[in-house]
Write a protein that holds these residues in place. Structure first.
Motif, PDB file in Angstrom:
ATOM      1  N   ASP A  21      44.539 -54.511 -70.329  1.00 41.10           N
ATOM      2  CA  ASP A  21      45.182 -54.253 -69.033  1.00 41.10           C
ATOM      3  C   ASP A  21      45.958 -52.934 -69.070  1.00 41.10           C
ATOM      4  O   ASP A  21      45.846 -52.110 -68.154  1.00 41.10           O
ATOM      5  CB  ASP A  21      46.133 -55.398 -68.669  1.00 41.10           C
ATOM      6  N   ARG A  22      46.761 -52.755 -70.107  1.00 43.50           N
ATOM      7  CA  ARG A  22      47.550 -51.525 -70.218  1.00 43.50           C
ATOM      8  C   ARG A  22      46.637 -50.301 -70.302  1.00 43.50           C
ATOM      9  O   ARG A  22      46.910 -49.270 -69.686  1.00 43.50           O
ATOM     10  CB  ARG A  22      48.454 -51.578 -71.453  1.00 43.50           C
ATOM     11  N   LEU A  23      45.555 -50.436 -71.050  1.00 41.31           N
ATOM     12  CA  LEU A  23      44.638 -49.312 -71.211  1.00 41.31           C
ATOM     13  C   LEU A  23      43.993 -48.938 -69.880  1.00 41.31           C
ATOM     14  O   LEU A  23      43.848 -47.754 -69.556  1.00 41.31           O
ATOM     15  CB  LEU A  23      43.565 -49.665 -72.240  1.00 41.31           C
ATOM     16  N   GLY A  24      43.644 -49.937 -69.079  1.00 44.96           N
ATOM     17  CA  GLY A  24      43.073 -49.658 -67.764  1.00 44.96           C
ATOM     18  C   GLY A  24      44.040 -48.891 -66.876  1.00 44.96           C
ATOM     19  O   GLY A  24      43.653 -47.919 -66.207  1.00 44.96           O
ATOM     20  N   GLU A  25      45.282 -49.309 -66.861  1.00 43.57           N
ATOM     21  CA  GLU A  25      46.284 -48.629 -66.026  1.00 43.57           C
ATOM     22  C   GLU A  25      46.543 -47.211 -66.528  1.00 43.57           C
ATOM     23  O   GLU A  25      46.726 -46.280 -65.731  1.00 43.57           O
ATOM     24  CB  GLU A  25      47.587 -49.435 -65.993  1.00 43.57           C
ATOM     25  N   GLU A  26      46.550 -47.028 -67.840  1.00 42.32           N
ATOM     26  CA  GLU A  26      46.775 -45.694 -68.392  1.00 42.32           C
ATOM     27  C   GLU A  26      45.611 -44.770 -68.054  1.00 42.32           C
ATOM     28  O   GLU A  26      45.808 -43.575 -67.768  1.00 42.32           O
ATOM     29  CB  GLU A  26      46.966 -45.771 -69.901  1.00 42.32           C
ATOM     30  N   LEU A  27      44.403 -45.299 -68.063  1.00 42.60           N
ATOM     31  CA  LEU A  27      43.248 -44.497 -67.663  1.00 42.60           C
ATOM     32  C   LEU A  27      43.387 -44.013 -66.228  1.00 42.60           C
ATOM     33  O   LEU A  27      43.109 -42.848 -65.917  1.00 42.60           O
ATOM     34  CB  LEU A  27      41.969 -45.319 -67.814  1.00 42.60           C
ATOM     35  N   LEU A  28      43.825 -44.899 -65.345  1.00 44.36           N
ATOM     36  CA  LEU A  28      44.036 -44.502 -63.943  1.00 44.36           C
ATOM     37  C   LEU A  28      45.072 -43.395 -63.841  1.00 44.36           C
ATOM     38  O   LEU A  28      44.894 -42.421 -63.098  1.00 44.36           O
ATOM     39  CB  LEU A  28      44.480 -45.709 -63.118  1.00 44.36           C
ATOM     40  N   LEU A  29      46.150 -43.552 -64.572  1.00 45.21           N
ATOM     41  CA  LEU A  29      47.222 -42.554 -64.543  1.00 45.21           C
ATOM     42  C   LEU A  29      46.712 -41.201 -65.038  1.00 45.21           C
ATOM     43  O   LEU A  29      46.973 -40.163 -64.423  1.00 45.21           O
ATOM     44  CB  LEU A  29      48.390 -43.033 -65.404  1.00 45.21           C
ATOM     45  N   ARG A  30      45.969 -41.213 -66.112  1.00 40.66           N
ATOM     46  CA  ARG A  30      45.492 -39.952 -66.678  1.00 40.66           C
ATOM     47  C   ARG A  30      44.423 -39.297 -65.807  1.00 40.66           C
ATOM     48  O   ARG A  30      44.315 -38.073 -65.776  1.00 40.66           O
ATOM     49  CB  ARG A  30      44.991 -40.172 -68.104  1.00 40.66           C
ATOM     50  N   LYS A  61      36.258 -49.327 -61.540  1.00 44.22           N
ATOM     51  CA  LYS A  61      35.188 -48.834 -60.677  1.00 44.22           C
ATOM     52  C   LYS A  61      35.608 -48.898 -59.214  1.00 44.22           C
ATOM     53  O   LYS A  61      35.353 -47.959 -58.441  1.00 44.22           O
ATOM     54  CB  LYS A  61      33.918 -49.649 -60.899  1.00 44.22           C
ATOM     55  N   VAL A  62      36.259 -49.980 -58.815  1.00 41.60           N
ATOM     56  CA  VAL A  62      36.748 -50.091 -57.436  1.00 41.60           C
ATOM     57  C   VAL A  62      37.765 -48.995 -57.149  1.00 41.60           C
ATOM     58  O   VAL A  62      37.722 -48.339 -56.094  1.00 41.60           O
ATOM     59  CB  VAL A  62      37.363 -51.477 -57.187  1.00 41.60           C
ATOM     60  N   LYS A  63      38.684 -48.772 -58.078  1.00 35.98           N
ATOM     61  CA  LYS A  63      39.694 -47.732 -57.885  1.00 35.98           C
ATOM     62  C   LYS A  63      39.038 -46.356 -57.758  1.00 35.98           C
ATOM     63  O   LYS A  63      39.470 -45.518 -56.944  1.00 35.98           O
ATOM     64  CB  LYS A  63      40.676 -47.736 -59.061  1.00 35.98           C
ATOM     65  N   GLU A  64      37.993 -46.125 -58.539  1.00 32.16           N
ATOM     66  CA  GLU A  64      37.275 -44.856 -58.474  1.00 32.16           C
ATOM     67  C   GLU A  64      36.627 -44.671 -57.104  1.00 32.16           C
ATOM     68  O   GLU A  64      36.703 -43.589 -56.506  1.00 32.16           O
ATOM     69  CB  GLU A  64      36.204 -44.831 -59.573  1.00 32.16           C
ATOM     70  N   ILE A  65      36.007 -45.724 -56.595  1.00 33.29           N
ATOM     71  CA  ILE A  65      35.362 -45.644 -55.281  1.00 33.29           C
ATOM     72  C   ILE A  65      36.403 -45.441 -54.197  1.00 33.29           C
ATOM     73  O   ILE A  65      36.211 -44.624 -53.258  1.00 33.29           O
ATOM     74  CB  ILE A  65      34.550 -46.935 -55.015  1.00 33.29           C
ATOM     75  N   GLN A  66      37.510 -46.156 -54.289  1.00 34.01           N
ATOM     76  CA  GLN A  66      38.577 -45.987 -53.291  1.00 34.01           C
ATOM     77  C   GLN A  66      39.105 -44.559 -53.280  1.00 34.01           C
ATOM     78  O   GLN A  66      39.365 -43.993 -52.212  1.00 34.01           O
ATOM     79  CB  GLN A  66      39.713 -46.980 -53.572  1.00 34.01           C
ATOM     80  N   GLN A  67      39.235 -43.984 -54.468  1.00 32.76           N
ATOM     81  CA  GLN A  67      39.734 -42.602 -54.559  1.00 32.76           C
ATOM     82  C   GLN A  67      38.748 -41.629 -53.934  1.00 32.76           C
ATOM     83  O   GLN A  67      39.124 -40.694 -53.234  1.00 32.76           O
ATOM     84  CB  GLN A  67      39.985 -42.243 -56.032  1.00 32.76           C
ATOM     85  N   ASP A  68      37.448 -41.870 -54.159  1.00 28.85           N
ATOM     86  CA  ASP A  68      36.420 -40.993 -53.603  1.00 28.85           C
ATOM     87  C   ASP A  68      36.390 -41.059 -52.073  1.00 28.85           C
ATOM     88  O   ASP A  68      36.004 -40.067 -51.415  1.00 28.85           O
ATOM     89  CB  ASP A  68      35.040 -41.392 -54.135  1.00 28.85           C
ATOM     90  N   LEU A  69      36.795 -42.191 -51.528  1.00 28.73           N
ATOM     91  CA  LEU A  69      36.758 -42.366 -50.063  1.00 28.73           C
ATOM     92  C   LEU A  69      38.003 -41.776 -49.380  1.00 28.73           C
ATOM     93  O   LEU A  69      38.025 -41.690 -48.156  1.00 28.73           O
ATOM     94  CB  LEU A  69      36.653 -43.853 -49.722  1.00 28.73           C
ATOM     95  N   MET A  70      38.984 -41.422 -50.159  1.00 24.83           N
ATOM     96  CA  MET A  70      40.237 -40.890 -49.578  1.00 24.83           C
ATOM     97  C   MET A  70      40.049 -39.444 -49.107  1.00 24.83           C
ATOM     98  O   MET A  70      39.261 -38.694 -49.627  1.00 24.83           O
ATOM     99  CB  MET A  70      41.366 -40.986 -50.595  1.00 24.83           C
TER     100      MET A  70
END
Length: 486
Positions: free
Chosen positions: A334-343, A477-486
């Motif tokens: 979980d922590r690693l996933g959040e850190e990836l998003l941050l980076r 993957k969902v976060k990536e798609i959401q970011q691309d749609l912004m």
């Protein structure tokens, strides 16, 4: 409104995985491969239907409301009706509660088509890693090197056994393969010419601990476009504890600069290990359940392609996972996933191999049912020329497929081939009911055998870790798609 009669025969637990990760409620439709971001109300309703199925009650609106009340949720009739309407639209379009895939068994040609081999060019090692499945390099036998004749026979074997395929793969493995670097150079030269003579292309890969990765060897690997897997466990104290030299000295200080140097040569390496790639592979154990810190340590060294795997060990080993470790491992993912998003947001992205996921169903159905192809599409070859289903089975006589020195080396032992071909998702009782079955493909054959002594009984801890990695991967993957749609 959602056709609740549909759920008399349709299992949500088996075919739709809904869960909360970070700030999202997510539903993964197993058979279509679709991902859905839910609001909390829709998530609660799906969970209520799943609960009703578990207690063998009829699924109806009254039952849904009762389950919701028991969990402290309140929903008015109008809200429930709207949610059920929305879910029914998704069901009709085939992206949620989609029809269960038919139990179509994998079909293979009668004669195995072997497209990849793992050449054990060295059954010896310059390190003494504590968790080494290969008995510190000797695989339970004598320490020895492969000779040129056997290596060339291995190349000939894959070129001839790969049938109609234009591309095949040769992985140099050990022990530590660079202890036999002269042979590797000879076999690459031989393989290039032999491949051309057969009208085929050989992709070469090499797995190394990095100790011998000097400038001359790095130049050769670059010149020949050989893909490389390098071993590093993370922080100095973590790496040195498990990966020392024979005299007990840690190897971190030696290998880390060399790995950094080589990684810098391939800044565009594929995150999916395609083309000419590198990635750095580590192992985490009971001693570093905070392995996310080791992944980030490597990322901070400038290493962009990272894989860190859970150790597979006997319960007797001090470094094996213990009761209570699973929750801490989940928290690390979980922590690693959040850190990836941050980076990613800070343009400091890196790739963690186990969080890669495709939403287009990825490999063909046969691959999703049966996995790696060990034992019939992929074989390992010992220094003596003996054939085994994969590198982790080398030395296990019960799984020996034959020898390069047999009269017909392409006639693999039929009973072993059949046992691996039949070890697919539908032959494994736990897999048949699991939502991760098409992503996991039944787990690692070697791990299953190690823990259950069977190809069709699964290593359950491995299952739990795989499911957690998938949950975080879907979330990213969902976060990536959401970011691309912004």
């Amino acid at each position: 409104m959602l056709n609740l009669v549909y759920f008399k025969e349709y299992s949500i637990k088996k075919n739709v995985h809904s869960y909360r990760q970070g700030d999202l409620f997510i539903a993964h439709d197993v058979n279509s491969g679709s991902l859905h971001v839910l609001d909390e109300g829709a998530y609660d309703v799906i969970k209520a239907i799943e609960k009703l199925q578990e207690i063998l009650e009829t699924v109806n609106t009254e039952g849904i409301c009762q389950v919701l009340r028991q969990t402290g949720k309140t929903v008015i009739a109008e809200e429930l009706s709207e949610i059920l309407d929305e879910l029914e639209e998704l069901r009709k379009e085939g992206t949620l509660f989609s029809a269960e895939a038919e139990n179509v068994l994998p079909m293979y040609p009668e004669k195995p088509i072997v497209k990849a081999i793992c050449l054990h060019v060295a059954h010896d090692c310059n390190l003494r890693c504590e968790y080494c499945f290969a008995g510190t390099g000797a695989f339970g036998g004598s320490r020895m090197m492969m000779d040129v004749e056997t290596g060339k026979k291995g190349i000939d074997f894959v070129l001839e056994s790969s049938g109609h395929r234009d591309h095949c793969e040769v992985d140099f493995f050990g022990g530590e393969p660079l202890l036999n670097f002269g042979l590797i150079k000879s076999l690459v030269e031989y393989g290039r010419k032999a491949g051309k003579d057969h009208g085929k292309t050989i992709k070469f890969t090499l797995t190394t601990n990095g100790v011998l990765l000097n400038d001359r060897i790095q130049q050769f690997l670059e010149q020949e476009e050989i893909s490389v897997v390098l071993s590093l466990d993370g922080r100095p104290e973590v790496h040195d504890r498990m990966r020392p030299y024979a005299d007990g000295r840690g190897s971190y200080a030696k290998v880390t600069p060399l790995i950094k140097q080589f990684a810098a040569k391939r800044p565009e390496s594929s995150p999916y290990a395609l083309g000419t790639y590198y990635y750095v592979r580590g192992t985490y154990t009971h001693f570093n359940l905070d392995f996310d810190r080791d992944v980030l340590h490597m990322a901070d060294l400038g290493i962009k392609q990272i894989s860190v795997e859970p150790v597979v060990a006997s319960p007797k080993d001090a470094y094996s996972f213990q009761e209570g470790d699973l929750e801490k491992i989940h928290e690390a993912y979980d922590r690693l996933g959040e850190e990836l998003l941050l980076r990613r947001a800070q343009d400091r992205d890196f790739n963690f191999f186990h969080f890669n996921i495709a939403l287009d169903q990825g490999p063909c159905m046969i691959k999703r049912l049966s996995g790696c192809g060990a034992g019939h599409e992929y074989v390992a070859i010992s220094p003596e020329g003996d054939l085994y289903p994969c590198h982790q089975f080398v030395g296990q006589e019960a799984y020996k497929l034959g020898s390069l020195y047999d009269e017909n080396p392409h006639q693999l032992k039929d009973e072993v081939v059949k046992s691996f071909r039949s070890a697919h998702v539908y032959s494994k009782p736990l897999c048949r009911e699991c939502w991760a079955r098409f992503a996991c493909s039944g787990g690692c054959h070697a791990a299953n055998v190690s823990f259950t002594q069977s190809l069709t009984d699964v290593y359950t801890l491995g299952c739990e870790l795989q499911k957690k990695r998938l949950e975080v991967a879907f979330y990213l993957k969902v976060k990536e798609i959401q970011q691309d749609l912004m």
